[in-house]
Design an enzyme around this catalytic site. Structure first.
Site, PDB file in Angstrom:
ATOM      1  N   ARG A  95     -75.624 -58.464 -96.486  1.00  0.00           N
ATOM      2  CA  ARG A  95     -76.508 -59.428 -97.138  1.00  0.00           C
ATOM      3  C   ARG A  95     -76.691 -60.692 -96.299  1.00  0.00           C
ATOM      4  NH1 ARG A  95     -72.498 -59.409-102.114  1.00  0.00           N
ATOM      5  NH2 ARG A  95     -72.344 -57.324-101.220  1.00  0.00           N
ATOM      6  N   LYS A 145     -61.684 -53.143 -93.583  1.00  0.00           N
ATOM      7  CA  LYS A 145     -61.733 -51.990 -94.481  1.00  0.00           C
ATOM      8  C   LYS A 145     -60.490 -51.122 -94.291  1.00  0.00           C
ATOM      9  CE  LYS A 145     -66.782 -51.323 -94.307  1.00  0.00           C
ATOM     10  NZ  LYS A 145     -67.094 -51.458 -95.744  1.00  0.00           N
TER      11      LYS A 145
END
Length: 469
Positions: A316, A242
């Site tokens: 996920r 990120k």
């Protein structure tokens, strides 16, 4: 109190002219409006006027928040007594208590005592018996949201998967829940490939946490719910790293897991009538020589495979294992997962509304209504299969980062792991952080979802719409 040369004053009998005081401040009764007036030396030091608006639960939640903020910075003992006949129904009590408790939330590790102060006590005077009987439930719901915020706020040099498991063990002992935890070896041996892959680069290895609540009088026919929480205790993005500014709030990427723990802790107090299993898939998404790589293929619990095309779509991957385990081994009547999953949800809904997907219209209606009642509004999103091709992979069952529309493709990625069990996916990335002080929300992690779930699960038959009971 009567008007005087310098404004309203207390008369010798201690009577208060509330109308004169309201006129002094120009108070209109607008919801959330609060004015504090100092009183002469005595047991009561401040008189606070708080606007109640239309007296609805929504207005009383904001009134409770306004009261908390008005009192916390003024009264040295941080105590408030509220004389009111307006807070008189179960919904109103829950709303007012939540507002007062949560607007007073604070957390700091300062070396001095000049940081934010908490509201120590609120006394509600003149409640009816019905309203007084609702107080324990109201406090339990408020405390659950407080706990979820606290867990999300603790810095990640302390909060790692092992620490989260320790918190779950304490909750289980206090609330009389069954407790189990899988360490990194058990996760690998039992086929939890998503959790193991995401967490293997960290110096603090991953965990899968399970808590089980069984209501008094439960039988084999009592409906069973599974709650799954994303427990990423810090998210660097992995090798798909990120930007620095995007990592600033990633200590709260385990908000979903914190909500599940907080909800399980409060189920008995709200009188939840169904069995509930909580699963928290906990890992730190870090970077090392053994980090998960773009291009890797993961085999999840039960055998389904995922091609990793972006290591920053890790939530996920861990939740897929927990959902697959629940569907195969627990076989519940309904599964609900909670996660700060996609930035796309924030783009779609802003930062005051959560998003959710559901395979059952009846359950969707209950979730939406509970969110409105609890002050955590949610918007149902479409499980649009037209976008399924976005998560197609040439070498695995699915691609973990199918791209836009990001919230929908993430939900479509998770759906096969439910194996047809009725399912709700709460993506609270939109409301997981509050950018500012706003009524009962304080700046930072919000614990969004805890109140919603407890509002729903405290009903007499929260799963009947699913089970046909």
């Amino acid at each position: 109190m009567r008007p005087g040369a310098d404004g309203p004053v207390v008369d010798p009998a201690g009577d208060v002219d509330a109308a004169a005081l309201a006129a002094l401040y120009g108070a209109t009764g607008k919801v959330g409006e609060a004015f504090a007036h100092p009183l002469p030396e005595g047991p009561v030091r401040w008189l606070v006027l708080v606007g109640l608006g239309d007296g609805s639960a929504h207005s009383l939640r904001r009134a409770g928040a306004a009261l908390a903020r008005a009192v916390v910075d003024r009264h040295p003992q941080r105590r408030a007594s509220v004389a009111t006949t307006v807070v008189d129904g179960p919904e109103q009590v829950r709303a007012f208590v939540a507002g007062a408790m949560l607007a007073a939330f604070s957390f700091d590790w300062r070396s001095t005592n000049d940081g934010p102060r908490r509201l120590g006590e609120v006394r509600l005077i003149g409640l009816s018996d019905q309203a007084a009987a609702e107080l324990p439930t109201a406090v339990a719901i408020g405390h659950a949201s407080w706990r979820a915020r606290l867990l999300a706020t603790v810095p990640s040099q302390v909060k790692n998967p092992g620490w989260l498991a320790e918190q779950a063990a304490v909750i289980a002992a206090d609330a009389g829940l069954e407790f189990r935890v899988w360490d990194e070896q058990a996760l690998t041996e039992e086929g939890f490939g998503g959790i193991a892959a995401v967490g293997r680069a960290s110096a603090t290895p991953p965990r899968l946490i399970r808590l089980d609540y069984t209501p008094v009088g439960a039988t084999r026919r009592t409906p069973h719910l599974v709650l799954v929480g994303k427990g990423i205790t810090f998210d660097t993005g992995g090798l798909s790293i990120k930007p620095a500014e995007a990592m600033a709030t990633m200590k709260r990427d385990m908000t979903g897991g914190g909500i599940v723990l907080a909800v399980l802790a409060a189920l008995a107090e709200v009188g939840c009538p169904v069995k509930v299993t909580g699963l928290v898939a906990a890992a730190e998404n870090a970077i090392s020589g053994d980090a998960m790589r773009p291009g890797d293929v993961i085999r999840h619990y039960g055998g389904r495979t995922s091609e990793v095309t972006n290591t920053d779509a890790e939530g996920r991957l861990v939740m897929a294992d927990a959902l697959a385990y629940a569907a195969a081994e627990i076989k519940p009547d309904l599964m609900v997962d909670v996660a700060t999953l996609t930035g796309a949800m924030k783009v779609a809904l802003g930062q005051r509304t959560g998003g959710f997907f559901a395979t059952d219209d009846g359950v969707a209606d209950l979730i939406s209504a509970a969110g409105t009642a609890a002050g955590e509004p949610v918007w149902r999103m479409p499980l649009a299969s037209v976008y399924a091709d976005r998560i197609a992979s040439k070498i695995a069952d699915a691609d973990n980062a199918g791209g836009g529309p990001g919230a929908i493709t993430a939900a479509l990625f998770l759906q096969p792991f439910t194996d047809g069990v009725p399912w709700v996916h709460l993506d609270v990335a939109s409301a997981g952080d509050s950018p500012s002080e706003w009524h009962e929300w304080t700046t930072g992690p919000t614990g969004f979802g805890a109140r919603l779930l407890l509002e729903w699960l405290g009903q007499d038959a929260p799963l009947d719409v699913v089970t046909g009971g």
